[in-house]
Design a protein around this motif. Structure first.
Motif, PDB file in Angstrom:
ATOM      1  N   VAL A 226       0.853  -1.185   0.000  1.00 12.50           N
ATOM      2  CA  VAL A 226       0.000   0.000   0.000  1.00 12.50           C
ATOM      3  C   VAL A 226       0.890   1.237   0.000  1.00 12.50           C
ATOM      4  CG1 VAL A 226      -1.766   1.290   1.238  1.00 12.50           C
ATOM      5  CG2 VAL A 226      -1.808  -1.215   1.245  1.00 12.50           C
ATOM      6  N   ILE A 227       0.648   2.147  -0.933  1.00  7.77           N
ATOM      7  CA  ILE A 227       1.431   3.386  -1.012  1.00  7.77           C
ATOM      8  C   ILE A 227       0.459   4.553  -0.898  1.00  7.77           C
ATOM      9  CG2 ILE A 227       3.041   4.753  -2.375  1.00  7.77           C
ATOM     10  CD1 ILE A 227       3.870   2.213  -3.806  1.00  7.77           C
ATOM     11  N   SER A 228       0.307   5.065   0.306  1.00  8.43           N
ATOM     12  CA  SER A 228      -0.600   6.192   0.520  1.00  8.43           C
ATOM     13  C   SER A 228      -0.291   6.827   1.862  1.00  8.43           C
ATOM     14  CB  SER A 228      -2.063   5.736   0.480  1.00  8.43           C
ATOM     15  OG  SER A 228      -2.328   4.819   1.514  1.00  8.43           O
ATOM     16  N   LEU A 229      -0.639   8.087   1.980  1.00  6.51           N
ATOM     17  CA  LEU A 229      -0.421   8.801   3.236  1.00  6.51           C
ATOM     18  C   LEU A 229      -1.457   8.367   4.269  1.00  6.51           C
ATOM     19  CD1 LEU A 229       0.167  12.430   1.872  1.00  6.51           C
ATOM     20  CD2 LEU A 229       1.892  10.722   2.470  1.00  6.51           C
ATOM     21  N   LEU A 230      -1.033   8.262   5.503  1.00  6.19           N
ATOM     22  CA  LEU A 230      -1.979   7.938   6.567  1.00  6.19           C
ATOM     23  C   LEU A 230      -2.955   9.080   6.795  1.00  6.19           C
ATOM     24  CD1 LEU A 230       0.349   6.196   9.188  1.00  6.19           C
ATOM     25  CD2 LEU A 230      -1.232   5.132   7.585  1.00  6.19           C
ATOM     26  N   GLY A 231      -2.500  10.302   6.576  1.00  8.31           N
ATOM     27  CA  GLY A 231      -3.364  11.465   6.761  1.00  8.31           C
ATOM     28  C   GLY A 231      -3.418  11.917   8.209  1.00  8.31           C
ATOM     29  N   ARG A 232      -3.839  13.160   8.394  1.00  8.29           N
ATOM     30  CA  ARG A 232      -3.913  13.695   9.746  1.00  8.29           C
ATOM     31  C   ARG A 232      -5.151  13.166  10.465  1.00  8.29           C
ATOM     32  NH1 ARG A 232      -3.197  20.020  11.385  1.00  8.29           N
ATOM     33  NH2 ARG A 232      -1.273  19.589  10.196  1.00  8.29           N
ATOM     34  N   PRO A 233      -4.978  12.634  11.671  1.00  3.13           N
ATOM     35  CA  PRO A 233      -6.150  12.200  12.449  1.00  3.13           C
ATOM     36  C   PRO A 233      -7.040  13.393  12.762  1.00  3.13           C
ATOM     37  CG  PRO A 233      -4.102  11.336  13.379  1.00  3.13           C
ATOM     38  CD  PRO A 233      -3.721  12.366  12.362  1.00  3.13           C
ATOM     39  N   CYS A 234      -8.286  13.124  13.057  1.00  2.26           N
ATOM     40  CA  CYS A 234      -9.232  14.189  13.369  1.00  2.26           C
ATOM     41  C   CYS A 234      -8.850  14.833  14.698  1.00  2.26           C
ATOM     42  CB  CYS A 234     -10.648  13.620  13.436  1.00  2.26           C
ATOM     43  SG  CYS A 234     -11.917  14.877  13.718  1.00  2.26           S
TER      44      CYS A 234
END
Length: 323
Positions: A180-188
């Motif tokens: 998987v190649i993707s950003l985890l992203g900022r948690p809420c």
């Protein structure tokens, strides 16, 4: 626990009925908690509620089990046991207060009252997650980013690996790492809370700050992912081109001389100097002699990480001022 009428005799402990059996309130509470935890563990093991037979759906026991099976899990419910450079983690764990993005603990044998090489972590990304497959993939990704950050400062740093994952102390089945190649992203979370995490991380180690930034910034993410790969000329060349592309997209230039870059690229491209790891294969010999000095892979690492640090100083000056 399902509410049932209670019976209280003068001077006696409160008694309740649970599935038709009279017991003290304390016993009923313990039974309810045991079934709730059993439901959580079944969910953590990936056992669907529909596959469980022999449970009477009209009972208090089933209601508690179902509630546990469907309950959201907390960050602290999970533990990722690490294996690798224990001495490195010991320093971080002793500092205390590591950010919840990568909360590290361990390093102490409480039975024998001495240091140990047993370390674990969990992450705020685990909060609310119920599927062990998701936890494994999140853990793989976070460890990979952390290893890349370590390689930025140490050539062929000893990598951290995952020894096992536990839910409430019970080991869950190992899952293979997915591609998987993707950003985890900022948690809420509110900006001020994110700032608190970032300040705490940078106070402990620039690597933890890089880890946080890599969860939502593609340039740092790609930098650390490449650094986490095997040390090689081809991987270093890809990293150089990647960071130069990101700098160009931002209208910036990475500090450094053309001569240093030329020496690196000449070695990285040259089969006669670096062999099968060269960016190009074997080519006919040229009449023109190659006058560029040979470079070791460790020197190449120093060049590449120097360019990466220069990039970070240029693009993220509010966080980094590497020399």
């Amino acid at each position: 626990m399902t509410e049932t009428p209670s019976l209280v005799a003068d001077g006696q402990e409160e008694v309740v009925a649970r599935d038709g059996v009279l017991m003290t309130l304390a016993q009923a509470t313990a039974a309810s908690e045991e079934r709730f935890r059993a439901g959580q563990e079944a969910a953590a093991d990936g056992v669907p509620l529909s596959s469980l037979s022999g449970m009477d759906e009209t009972t208090d026991a089933y209601a508690d089990f179902k509630a546990g099976h469907e309950a959201p899990f907390k960050q602290e419910d999970w533990e990722v046991e690490l294996a690798g450079n224990g001495q490195d983690l010991y320093g971080m764990a002793r500092c205390g207060g590591s950010p919840d993005y990568f909360r590290i603990w361990g390093g102490t044998d409480h039975v024998n009252d001495c240091p140990s090489n047993d370390f674990s972590f969990n992450s705020l990304y685990f909060s609310g997650q119920r599927d062990p497959e998701v936890i494994w993939q999140l853990a793989y990704e976070l460890v990979s980013i952390f290893n890349g950050a370590s390689e930025l400062f140490t050539f062929r740093s000893r990598k951290q690996t995952i020894r096992g994952i536990y839910f409430h102390g019970k080991r869950v089945r190992t899952r293979e790492q997915a591609r998987v190649i993707s950003l985890l992203g900022r948690p809420c979370m509110h900006q001020f809370k994110w700032d608190e995490h970032m300040i705490k991380a940078m106070q402990m180690s620039a690597r933890l700050g890089l880890l946080i930034l890599a969860t939502e910034n593609e340039d740092i993410y790609m930098m650390l992912k490449y650094l986490g790969l095997e040390s090689s000329w081809s991987n270093y060349y890809k990293l150089l081109e990647t960071m130069e592309t990101h700098a160009e997209l931002k209208g910036m230039t990475i500090p450094g001389t053309k001569a240093d870059r030329g020496r690196f690229t000449n070695n990285a491209n040259n089969f006669s100097l670096v062999g099968y790891d060269a960016r190009h294969g074997l080519k006919p010999l040229s009449d023109r002699e190659n006058t560029v000095a040979a470079m070791t892979l460790e020197e190449a690492h120093a060049f590449i990480t120097g360019r990466c640090k220069g990039y970070l100083n240029t693009v993220y000056p509010e966080y980094f001022k590497f020399q």
